[in-house]
Motif scaffolding. Sequence first.
Motif, short mmCIF file in Angstrom:
data_model
loop_
_atom_site.label_atom_id
_atom_site.label_comp_id
_atom_site.label_asym_id
_atom_site.label_seq_id
_atom_site.Cartn_x
_atom_site.Cartn_y
_atom_site.Cartn_z
N UNK A 146 37.35 49.54 61.61
CA UNK A 146 36.66 49.28 62.55
C UNK A 146 35.38 49.10 61.91
N UNK A 147 34.27 48.58 63.02
CA UNK A 147 33.02 48.34 62.55
C UNK A 147 32.00 48.81 63.41
N UNK A 148 30.67 49.20 62.90
CA UNK A 148 29.64 49.66 63.63
C UNK A 148 28.95 48.34 64.31
N UNK A 149 29.58 47.48 65.24
CA UNK A 149 28.99 46.32 65.55
C UNK A 149 27.78 46.59 66.52
N UNK A 150 27.78 47.50 67.19
CA UNK A 150 26.50 47.87 67.82
C UNK A 150 25.30 48.35 67.06
N UNK A 151 25.27 48.75 65.86
CA UNK A 151 24.42 48.99 65.13
C UNK A 151 23.74 47.59 64.51
N UNK A 312 39.18 53.54 59.18
CA UNK A 312 37.95 53.38 58.25
C UNK A 312 36.68 52.63 59.13
N UNK A 313 35.77 53.31 58.98
CA UNK A 313 34.58 52.62 59.83
C UNK A 313 33.36 52.16 58.96
N UNK A 314 33.15 51.01 59.10
CA UNK A 314 32.05 50.30 58.33
C UNK A 314 30.90 50.06 59.12
N UNK A 315 29.62 50.66 58.87
CA UNK A 315 28.55 50.30 59.27
C UNK A 315 27.40 49.65 58.59
N UNK A 316 26.10 49.92 58.97
CA UNK A 316 24.91 49.27 58.23
C UNK A 316 24.62 50.21 56.96
N UNK A 317 25.08 51.36 56.91
CA UNK A 317 24.83 52.20 55.71
C UNK A 317 25.84 51.54 54.49
N UNK A 318 26.90 50.98 54.66
CA UNK A 318 27.67 50.49 53.65
C UNK A 318 28.13 48.93 53.65
N UNK A 319 27.08 48.49 54.37
CA UNK A 319 26.94 47.14 54.58
C UNK A 319 28.23 46.55 55.19
N UNK A 320 28.93 47.21 56.06
CA UNK A 320 29.77 46.71 57.01
C UNK A 320 29.22 45.71 58.02
N UNK A 341 12.44 45.21 62.25
CA UNK A 341 13.68 45.01 62.25
C UNK A 341 14.13 45.85 61.05
N UNK A 342 13.64 45.72 59.84
CA UNK A 342 13.87 46.37 58.43
C UNK A 342 13.78 47.81 59.00
N UNK A 343 12.55 48.19 59.39
CA UNK A 343 12.48 49.75 59.71
C UNK A 343 13.38 50.36 60.60
N UNK A 344 13.90 49.33 61.48
CA UNK A 344 14.81 50.16 62.34
C UNK A 344 16.15 50.34 61.97
N UNK A 345 16.58 49.07 60.79
CA UNK A 345 17.92 49.44 60.19
C UNK A 345 18.04 50.74 59.34
N UNK A 346 16.71 50.97 58.74
CA UNK A 346 16.46 52.06 57.93
C UNK A 346 16.68 53.53 58.74
N UNK A 347 16.09 53.36 60.08
CA UNK A 347 15.98 54.52 60.84
C UNK A 347 17.53 54.77 61.51
N UNK A 348 18.29 53.65 61.55
CA UNK A 348 19.66 53.78 62.09
C UNK A 348 20.62 54.41 61.03
N UNK A 349 20.55 54.31 59.67
CA UNK A 349 21.17 54.65 58.73
C UNK A 349 20.81 56.19 58.64
N UNK A 350 19.49 56.48 58.74
CA UNK A 350 18.83 57.72 58.69
C UNK A 350 19.47 58.71 59.82
N UNK A 351 19.67 58.13 60.72
CA UNK A 351 20.06 58.81 62.03
C UNK A 351 19.08 59.24 63.01
N UNK A 352 17.75 58.52 62.81
CA UNK A 352 16.74 58.57 63.74
C UNK A 352 16.89 57.73 64.91
#
Length: 362
Positions: A146-151, A312-320, A341-352
């Motif tokens: 699966x993928x983190x399409x929402x992210x 297996x879940x693939x999201x922003x943090x592993x370039x899924x 957008x770049x800042x939000x990407x990192x915030x999602x990965x960091x859990x913020x």
Amino acid sequence: MQLDRRRFITGAGMAGIAGLAGCSGGPSGDGNGNGGGDGDGDTNVGMVYATGGLGDGSFNDQAQTGVQRAESELGIQYQEAQPQEVADFSDLQQEFASSSDPNYDLVSCIGFLQADALTDNAAEYPDQHFQIIDSAVDADNVASYGFAEHEGSYLVGQMAGLLTTQSFSAGAGSTQSDSTNVGFVGGVEGDLIGKFEAGFTAGVKAANDDVDVQTNYVGDFNDPAGGQEAALSMYDSGADIVYHAAGNTGTGVFRAAQERGRFAVGVDRDQSVTRESFADVILASMVKRVDNAVFDCIEAEVNGEFPGGESVALGLDDDGVALVYGQELGDAIPDDVTSAVSSSRQSIIDGDISVPTDPNDA
């Protein structure tokens, strides 16, 4: 038992040769899909694509890229099946699973609509290894991806929400100065496509809570005319940007964007490349690395490490998933938008930033 020969395309893509499928042999025919690569060809893979078929420039084509890479790098052999409708999934899965010449080591089922058929067939063929993309089937002989399409969709929404509030022109599109409005066109309504919608809406609202979001589900992944009609209605109601998660139906969204001089966002692959004739209106695409999921599962099968029973879940943090800007329009998007957008990407990965998966929570 034989299946309608229209359901099978063997070889690499639409240029392959249609063949019959017998109970003992599965799909047959000549072409690259009938084997090749540098290895010994001991591993055989059967691909059952989603409705919409190859040539969609999106989901199925991305999956095919994965099996073609496996053919090239791992020396596997593969055959392909293209269902005409959801009712075909069960028979096609069974054809591969029951084949003895060749014996298919892995049957890869592309798309969440295959889950119901696979739940039954995994139990019916307990010694057959299956993969499913975009869903999960609880069985020891099924590897679920699966993928983190929402992210990724959150980033699309943020970009769209910021751009619709600006006076922005690029390529063949422009925003409307008197409107702050965006749209989402889905294929078949359900939990999976709902993740796209939820993330998109949340991203839009994070950018500007006053931006309106229009939503329409066409009910099909292979209805470009329906996608065009839905998007035209949105553009005519003030939408500057329409994001689709609708397979080949999304081709109609791109046509509507060109017709109205507005913008669109693609899905699954960089559609400014796969749908190059629409690159002048495609701002970006929310890419899902379905190709990596297909390749990784085949590689595990080749190495005797099939992850049966695992999800297996693939999201922003592993370039899924990733937001990829359009080849023609990407450079024109303002720096303040891309930086946010770049800042939000990192915030999602960091859990913020926690991105919802249900549209009702967006």
